[in-house]
Scaffold this motif. Sequence first.
Motif, PDB file in Angstrom:
ATOM      1  N   PRO A 179       0.794  -1.242   0.000  1.00  0.00           N
ATOM      2  CA  PRO A 179       0.000   0.000   0.000  1.00  0.00           C
ATOM      3  C   PRO A 179       0.817   1.279   0.000  1.00  0.00           C
ATOM      4  O   PRO A 179       0.263   2.369   0.094  1.00  0.00           O
ATOM      5  CB  PRO A 179      -0.791  -0.119   1.309  1.00  0.00           C
ATOM      6  CG  PRO A 179       0.094  -0.920   2.205  1.00  0.00           C
ATOM      7  CD  PRO A 179       0.790  -1.917   1.310  1.00  0.00           C
ATOM      8  N   ILE A 180       2.130   1.176  -0.129  1.00  0.00           N
ATOM      9  CA  ILE A 180       2.981   2.355  -0.027  1.00  0.00           C
ATOM     10  C   ILE A 180       2.982   3.189  -1.307  1.00  0.00           C
ATOM     11  O   ILE A 180       3.367   4.350  -1.307  1.00  0.00           O
ATOM     12  CB  ILE A 180       4.425   1.937   0.340  1.00  0.00           C
ATOM     13  CG1 ILE A 180       5.182   3.089   0.996  1.00  0.00           C
ATOM     14  CG2 ILE A 180       5.173   1.431  -0.889  1.00  0.00           C
ATOM     15  CD1 ILE A 180       6.497   2.675   1.598  1.00  0.00           C
ATOM     16  N   GLY A 207       4.848  10.892   2.923  1.00  0.00           N
ATOM     17  CA  GLY A 207       5.305  10.449   4.233  1.00  0.00           C
ATOM     18  C   GLY A 207       5.860   9.036   4.252  1.00  0.00           C
ATOM     19  O   GLY A 207       6.431   8.605   5.257  1.00  0.00           O
ATOM     20  N   ALA A 208       5.715   8.289   3.150  1.00  0.00           N
ATOM     21  CA  ALA A 208       6.214   6.912   3.110  1.00  0.00           C
ATOM     22  C   ALA A 208       7.739   6.903   2.989  1.00  0.00           C
ATOM     23  O   ALA A 208       8.344   7.830   2.453  1.00  0.00           O
ATOM     24  CB  ALA A 208       5.588   6.157   1.946  1.00  0.00           C
ATOM     25  N   ARG A 209       8.336   5.850   3.479  1.00  0.00           N
ATOM     26  CA  ARG A 209       9.788   5.716   3.437  1.00  0.00           C
ATOM     27  C   ARG A 209      10.209   4.758   2.333  1.00  0.00           C
ATOM     28  O   ARG A 209       9.694   3.663   2.212  1.00  0.00           O
ATOM     29  CB  ARG A 209      10.321   5.226   4.793  1.00  0.00           C
ATOM     30  CG  ARG A 209      10.199   6.261   5.888  1.00  0.00           C
ATOM     31  CD  ARG A 209      10.658   5.787   7.260  1.00  0.00           C
ATOM     32  NE  ARG A 209      11.212   4.459   7.320  1.00  0.00           N
ATOM     33  CZ  ARG A 209      12.508   4.183   7.587  1.00  0.00           C
ATOM     34  NH1 ARG A 209      13.349   5.166   7.762  1.00  0.00           N
ATOM     35  NH2 ARG A 209      12.919   2.936   7.669  1.00  0.00           N
ATOM     36  N   HIS A 210      11.150   5.228   1.525  1.00  0.00           N
ATOM     37  CA  HIS A 210      11.678   4.433   0.427  1.00  0.00           C
ATOM     38  C   HIS A 210      12.269   3.121   0.948  1.00  0.00           C
ATOM     39  O   HIS A 210      12.115   2.065   0.331  1.00  0.00           O
ATOM     40  CB  HIS A 210      12.742   5.253  -0.302  1.00  0.00           C
ATOM     41  CG  HIS A 210      13.478   4.519  -1.374  1.00  0.00           C
ATOM     42  ND1 HIS A 210      12.880   4.073  -2.533  1.00  0.00           N
ATOM     43  CD2 HIS A 210      14.779   4.139  -1.464  1.00  0.00           C
ATOM     44  CE1 HIS A 210      13.765   3.459  -3.283  1.00  0.00           C
ATOM     45  NE2 HIS A 210      14.921   3.490  -2.670  1.00  0.00           N
ATOM     46  N   GLU A 211      12.906   3.165   2.106  1.00  0.00           N
ATOM     47  CA  GLU A 211      13.553   1.978   2.666  1.00  0.00           C
ATOM     48  C   GLU A 211      12.544   0.884   3.002  1.00  0.00           C
ATOM     49  O   GLU A 211      12.851  -0.307   2.898  1.00  0.00           O
ATOM     50  CB  GLU A 211      14.347   2.360   3.919  1.00  0.00           C
ATOM     51  CG  GLU A 211      15.562   3.239   3.651  1.00  0.00           C
ATOM     52  CD  GLU A 211      15.186   4.683   3.377  1.00  0.00           C
ATOM     53  OE1 GLU A 211      13.996   5.037   3.625  1.00  0.00           O
ATOM     54  OE2 GLU A 211      16.042   5.436   2.906  1.00  0.00           O
ATOM     55  N   ASP A 212      11.335   1.282   3.422  1.00  0.00           N
ATOM     56  CA  ASP A 212      10.310   0.282   3.754  1.00  0.00           C
ATOM     57  C   ASP A 212       9.912  -0.515   2.513  1.00  0.00           C
ATOM     58  O   ASP A 212       9.692  -1.733   2.585  1.00  0.00           O
ATOM     59  CB  ASP A 212       9.076   0.970   4.350  1.00  0.00           C
ATOM     60  CG  ASP A 212       9.364   1.568   5.719  1.00  0.00           C
ATOM     61  OD1 ASP A 212      10.309   1.104   6.370  1.00  0.00           O
ATOM     62  OD2 ASP A 212       8.650   2.505   6.114  1.00  0.00           O
ATOM     63  N   PHE A 213       9.800   0.164   1.387  1.00  0.00           N
ATOM     64  CA  PHE A 213       9.445  -0.514   0.142  1.00  0.00           C
ATOM     65  C   PHE A 213      10.575  -1.437  -0.307  1.00  0.00           C
ATOM     66  O   PHE A 213      10.334  -2.556  -0.773  1.00  0.00           O
ATOM     67  CB  PHE A 213       9.137   0.530  -0.932  1.00  0.00           C
ATOM     68  CG  PHE A 213       8.627  -0.055  -2.213  1.00  0.00           C
ATOM     69  CD1 PHE A 213       7.547  -0.925  -2.228  1.00  0.00           C
ATOM     70  CD2 PHE A 213       9.228   0.263  -3.426  1.00  0.00           C
ATOM     71  CE1 PHE A 213       7.073  -1.467  -3.409  1.00  0.00           C
ATOM     72  CE2 PHE A 213       8.766  -0.271  -4.610  1.00  0.00           C
ATOM     73  CZ  PHE A 213       7.682  -1.139  -4.601  1.00  0.00           C
ATOM     74  N   TYR A 216      10.499  -4.529   1.740  1.00  0.00           N
ATOM     75  CA  TYR A 216       9.382  -5.380   1.312  1.00  0.00           C
ATOM     76  C   TYR A 216       9.782  -6.214   0.102  1.00  0.00           C
ATOM     77  O   TYR A 216       9.505  -7.422   0.040  1.00  0.00           O
ATOM     78  CB  TYR A 216       8.176  -4.497   0.992  1.00  0.00           C
ATOM     79  CG  TYR A 216       7.063  -5.195   0.266  1.00  0.00           C
ATOM     80  CD1 TYR A 216       6.191  -6.063   0.934  1.00  0.00           C
ATOM     81  CD2 TYR A 216       6.865  -4.994  -1.104  1.00  0.00           C
ATOM     82  CE1 TYR A 216       5.167  -6.698   0.264  1.00  0.00           C
ATOM     83  CE2 TYR A 216       5.832  -5.623  -1.777  1.00  0.00           C
ATOM     84  CZ  TYR A 216       4.991  -6.478  -1.095  1.00  0.00           C
ATOM     85  OH  TYR A 216       3.974  -7.107  -1.769  1.00  0.00           O
ATOM     86  N   LEU A 217      10.458  -5.595  -0.852  1.00  0.00           N
ATOM     87  CA  LEU A 217      10.903  -6.324  -2.039  1.00  0.00           C
ATOM     88  C   LEU A 217      11.938  -7.384  -1.673  1.00  0.00           C
ATOM     89  O   LEU A 217      11.908  -8.507  -2.177  1.00  0.00           O
ATOM     90  CB  LEU A 217      11.472  -5.346  -3.062  1.00  0.00           C
ATOM     91  CG  LEU A 217      10.478  -4.365  -3.694  1.00  0.00           C
ATOM     92  CD1 LEU A 217      11.207  -3.350  -4.573  1.00  0.00           C
ATOM     93  CD2 LEU A 217       9.432  -5.108  -4.515  1.00  0.00           C
ATOM     94  N   HIS A 218      12.859  -7.021  -0.796  1.00  0.00           N
ATOM     95  CA  HIS A 218      13.888  -7.977  -0.382  1.00  0.00           C
ATOM     96  C   HIS A 218      13.269  -9.175   0.331  1.00  0.00           C
ATOM     97  O   HIS A 218      13.743 -10.308   0.171  1.00  0.00           O
ATOM     98  CB  HIS A 218      14.904  -7.286   0.529  1.00  0.00           C
ATOM     99  CG  HIS A 218      15.770  -6.302  -0.186  1.00  0.00           C
ATOM    100  ND1 HIS A 218      16.684  -5.485   0.452  1.00  0.00           N
ATOM    101  CD2 HIS A 218      15.852  -5.992  -1.514  1.00  0.00           C
ATOM    102  CE1 HIS A 218      17.290  -4.725  -0.442  1.00  0.00           C
ATOM    103  NE2 HIS A 218      16.812  -5.006  -1.635  1.00  0.00           N
TER     104      HIS A 218
END
Length: 232
Positions: A179-180, A207-213, A216-218
């Motif tokens: 949902p990011i 407000g979303a963080r690139h690192e969170d996405f 998630y992919l990793h």
Amino acid sequence: MNHWNDLYALILIVFAIYLFLTLCFFGFTRYLKKRRINKRYLALVKKIRLFYKPIAWLVVIGGFVALDPVTHGLIILLVAGFGYKQLGNYISGLFIRASPLLAKDTLVRAGKIHGRINRIGSLGMVLGTDQGERWVWYHSFDRTGFTLISNQTNVLQRALYLRSDLSKESLLDLIFDHPILALGKPTNLKASANKNTFLMHYTLVKGARHEDFINYLHDHDVMTYSTENFDA
């Protein structure tokens, strides 16, 4: 197509259609702006106009080759061979320029390059950097990945290379399960020349963080990198 007159007629028809579309785009764009309709429609109008030009050229070139497939075909192959790099650069630019965030005065970051867009051309952009104006070819952005920063909304559109054994369709399903990603913003995924490698352009919600996405992919066995060379 058997005669040169047929080609001339084709060129006139293509030009007339382009002129008509330009007038329609101009009027439709002004109408949308006055009505303050969703910007997605303006982005769609921009894309249609942007991609019509290369399609029109392909139609004219097809008509030229049809007059004499062997001789004219060889001429086109020679011209394409000499202009291969610029042709690839132009095609890369089409997809970059199709971004709704790409506009004059937008901040761009790509590797060590950081500046504000002063001019947008068919083959590259002129950026205003701390060292002065700098011309950047579109293929440079494709090679290093890039980030567009909208001055008005501070929304980030990023570029990221992915490596996965999943098919393009399965990878898109995985990406959209998170949902990011910002709704209504384009997410493009295209296959790279390297096997199982894809280039993705995407926009995060505010407000979303690139690192969170990335994490998630990793977690789903998708490798990520800022350039196409994963083995560097």
